[in-house]
Scaffold this active site. Structure first.
Site, PDB file in Angstrom:
ATOM      1  N   ASP A 290      14.153 -30.997 -88.962  1.00  0.00           N
ATOM      2  CA  ASP A 290      12.854 -31.147 -89.594  1.00  0.00           C
ATOM      3  C   ASP A 290      11.849 -31.506 -88.488  1.00  0.00           C
ATOM      4  OD1 ASP A 290      10.785 -31.241 -91.377  1.00  0.00           O
ATOM      5  OD2 ASP A 290      11.831 -32.445 -92.863  1.00  0.00           O
TER       6      ASP A 290
HETATM    7  C1  NOJ Z   1       8.278 -31.526 -92.756  1.00  0.00           C
HETATM    8  C2  NOJ Z   1       8.906 -31.366 -94.109  1.00  0.00           C
HETATM    9  O1  NOJ Z   1       9.815 -32.425 -94.348  1.00  0.00           O
HETATM   10  C3  NOJ Z   1       9.645 -30.054 -94.289  1.00  0.00           C
HETATM   11  O2  NOJ Z   1      10.014 -29.932 -95.634  1.00  0.00           O
HETATM   12  C4  NOJ Z   1       8.783 -28.897 -93.858  1.00  0.00           C
HETATM   13  O3  NOJ Z   1       9.450 -27.682 -94.071  1.00  0.00           O
HETATM   14  C5  NOJ Z   1       8.439 -29.083 -92.403  1.00  0.00           C
HETATM   15  N1  NOJ Z   1       7.669 -30.316 -92.259  1.00  0.00           N
HETATM   16  C6  NOJ Z   1       7.643 -27.918 -91.841  1.00  0.00           C
HETATM   17  O4  NOJ Z   1       6.371 -27.900 -92.346  1.00  0.00           O
END
Ligand code: NOJ
Length: 724
Positions: A290
């Site tokens: 993430d």
């Molecule tokens: C953080 C989020 O937790 C995740 O769900 C998302 O896909 C990513 N950022 C990318 O934007």
């Protein structure tokens, strides 16, 4: 106890690299990719393992501010593997073109984005889509949003979110399928099937990245990015099945989650990312971190440098580092000093190249962008239809709904004229392009009196019914949107109470990204339509349901609480030693709160319609190692309707404590006006299996209580005994 179906979590499946049909072709492609890999320098390989946003890619080919901040060189930028979050087709073309001109080996970039519930045309939020209890609808939504995203150059979506969520305080409940593992599993699979369709060679399909692996939904206190601490039994029983379904359906990527498991951030958990994900679930696609999670290992204080964080994350199983320079600036030295194996790097890069190959990027780096695909479907109309099936009619006393064309309607509330109907993760969809309730009413022949000020509410003594639209704003739910107060605003509550003085026929419409505590105003309203965030066509879809143009058919995928203090609240809680006794609620020493009535305001699975559908007959036919449930529904009304038939069980005796009820099957069926519907479904012993304390999943011989009905309080149908 006799073990019948025995499946050890760590049983290793045979891995199938590359899902191309023709084996010869597969081998040839593999050889080509291997040749390419051989030509790559170590730095180029590690470049493939990093993802950056478009702001890093300047047209001039010069070092930009973001690059300086991360300390990146142009060489590093020209070997990056994937990009996250482009906004237009032109942006994709420019970045790809400049990149291919500059980079030595000209390996095309993959473009990924958070296409969560639509790209430009916004559909209802995932929690609303789950309310449809209709996986075909979810699949269609995913298929349509894939088409729109693919036409803008997106290759991969960071969806579905398969986290099981039972805490309304957590803003990300909006992105989930709610509180039930079975519903979550069915819906997660539907998303993957919808996005990936008939395969990635079809340029209108995109690859699914299932997230967040795993356990994020149990963030303590419903606070985002907070600690998670759960048992392995809960992990295997409740949290893994949705991920397994996504992987079995062919999801190409998995995103690791921010939370801890067994005290270790998942980003550094070899147990989860390798033993469970690769070995147990047989995932052979790409694992991405993430956002900045690799660098957060330092914040978590399980690493003290770029090098130690990168080594931990990479060896745990994170293959693409999203939005940090950690891999870029430390893995090359770690490999050179022999601390990290280059063979592991090669395996990782091969998987990324395979994904690029499967997407057809080597033949066409501008995948789908030169083909001028047209989208035949009217996406706005589709969004409207999908939204009508995703809003839950919680209450309808005195059949105040549907509104009749001849009735004079009052309209009020903070959301009556609001176009803030899209909900989080609608970054391309425009708020101004969405339809407010007042605008949708204006398109009908109905006489609607809009009153926005409290001083005007006395006018409502002259109307037949009043629609009051209230709820959250779009930024109040989603990532980083945790709340301790889940009530309506004091202004919304005051509006309802004031109007009640003038007119008792109140219909409440609620916009929200989470289950709200409606106890303050529930007694004042005759009907409640829980609309969630319905998307671009919100107003029209709401008016369709209010006027009966569409008969509602959605059900709550998550319990609606009486108080925030009940969190986490879910119907399928475990049996306790001192269960609440409904017959004698004054007993003190039982599992309950002193200051709030036990249970939810509206239970999981609840939702009304305008028909009168009843379950008039049901029986169980015993077969060996399975049974069939036969049922008959009747519709005594003059309105065609749909019902969600829900089947729950309770295991009478088990080795580990089990939920008081578990949804095992549901089906949404249509029952014609004044007609009948006969249906049946099969339940096998595999459906009854559970994860034991040794993490083996199997079915014990013994009795099960069975329940059949239209919500999680369904009446008892009977018992069935598994003989073993
Ligand atoms: C953080 C989020 O937790 C995740 O769900 C998302 O896909 C990513 N950022 C990318 O934007």
């Amino acid at each position: 106890m006799k073990k019948v179906i025995e499946r050890h979590p760590f049983e290793v499946k045979i891995k199938t690299f590359l899902s191309l049909k023709n084996k010869k072709e597969t081998i040839m492609e593999q050889e080509k990719l291997k040749d390419l890999l051989k030509q790559m320098t170590l730095e180029e390989k590690i470049g493939q393992m990093t993802q950056l946003t478009p702001t890093f890619f300047s047209e001039s080919g010069e070092i930009t501010g973001p690059m300086l901040e991360l300390g990146l060189s142009l060489e590093q930028l020209n070997s990056i593997g994937t990009v996250l979050g482009t906004h237009t087709k032109e942006e994709v073309i420019n970045i790809q073109k400049n990149y291919l001109e500059q980079s030595r080996l000209k390996i095309p970039l993959i473009f990924m984005a958070d296409v969560i519930h639509g790209y430009e045309t916004i559909f209802p939020i995932p929690l609303a889509l789950a309310s449809s209890f209709n996986p075909k609808l979810v699949k269609r939504m995913a298929h349509l949003s894939a088409k729109e995203a693919a036409a803008a150059g997106i290759h991969v979506t960071f969806s579905p979110m398969a986290d099981l969520v039972r805490d309304a305080r957590w803003g990300r409940v909006l992105e989930s399928n709610g509180e039930d593992p079975h519903l979550n599993t069915i819906m997660t699979k539907a998303y993957v099937e919808g996005y990936q369709g008939d395969g990635l060679t079809n340029k209108q399909n995109i690859a699914a990245c299932v997230k967040h692996f795993v356990g994020y939904g149990e963030s303590q206190g419903g606070k985002d990015y907070n600690t998670v601490d759960m048992s392995d039994v809960v992990l295997f029983q409740d949290h893994l099945p949705s991920f397994k379904a996504a992987i079995d359906a062919g999801a190409k990527l998995v995103m690791s989650s921010f939370n801890l498991f067994r005290g270790v951030p998942v980003t550094a958990s070899h147990y989860l990312l390798t033993e469970v994900l690769r070995d147990h679930l047989a995932f052979d696609g790409v694992v991405i971190s993430d956002w900045a999670a690799v660098s957060e290992l330092v914040q978590h204080r399980v690493a003290d440098s770029k090098a130690s964080a990168s080594k931990k994350a990479f060896e745990a199983g994170v293959e693409i580092d999203m939005m940090t320079d950690f891999y870029l600036n430390s893995l090359p030295d770690l490999v050179k000093s022999g601390e990290v194996s280059e063979q592991m790097i090669d395996e990782t890069v091969m998987r990324i190249l395979e994904l690029k190959n499967e997407l057809g990027l080597f033949e066409d780096p501008y995948r789908g962008l030169n083909d001028n695909f047209t989208i035949e479907e009217d996406l706005r109309l589709e969004s409207r239809k999908i939204a009508t099936e995703s809003m839950v009619l919680l209450k309808n006393n005195d059949q105040v709904l549907p509104l009749k064309p001849t009735e004079k309607i009052g309209l009020a509330g903070s959301k009556a004229t609001s176009r803030d109907t899209l909900g989080a993760w609608s970054w391309i969809g425009e708020i101004d392009a969405s339809i407010a309730i007042a605008e949708a009413f204006a398109e009908t022949e109905m006489i609607v009196d809009l009153a926005e000020q409290i001083v005007d509410f006395d006018r409502f003594q002259l109307v037949d019914k009043v629609v009051i639209a209230v709820g959250e704003t779009g930024t109040e739910a989603g990532e980083a949107a945790s709340k301790t107060n889940i009530k309506l605003t004091p202004q919304d509550i005051e509006t309802v109470k004031q109007i009640y003085q003038w007119n008792k026929n109140i219909v409440l419409v609620v916009y929200s990204g989470r289950p709200l505590d409606l106890t303050d105003i529930e007694p004042y309203v005759k009907a409640i339509l829980y609309a969630w965030f319905p998307g671009s066509e919100a107003g029209r879809a709401i008016v369709d349901v209010l006027t009966g143009k569409t008969n509602p058919s959605a059900k709550l995928p998550i319990s609606l609480p009486r108080s925030v203090g009940q969190m986490p609240l879910h119907y399928n809680h475990y049996s306790t030693g001192r269960p609440f006794n409904e017959e004698n609620p004054t007993i003190r020493y039982m599992s309950r709160y002193l200051d709030v009535m036990e249970g939810p305001l509206y239970p999981f699975g609840h939702g009304l319609n305008y028909s009168e559908i009843e379950l008039i007959e049901a029986n169980i036919v015993d077969k060996q190692n399975k049974f069939i449930v036969h049922y008959t529904l009747s519709n005594k009304s003059d309105v065609d309707g749909q019902e969600v038939v829900q089947f729950y069980i309770r295991d009478c005796v088990s080795e580990v404590v089990r939920p008081v009820r578990e949804l095992k099957h549901f089906e949404k069926v249509s029952v014609k006006a004044n007609g009948f519907y006969q249906g049946s479904f099969e339940i096998t012993i595999d459906n009854l299996a559970y994860v034991h304390s040794d993490l083996k999943r199997f079915t014990d011989p013994g009795k099960f209580e069975l329940y059949l009905g239209f919500d999680s309080n369904a009446p008892k149908l009977g018992e069935w005994e598994y003989q073993g």
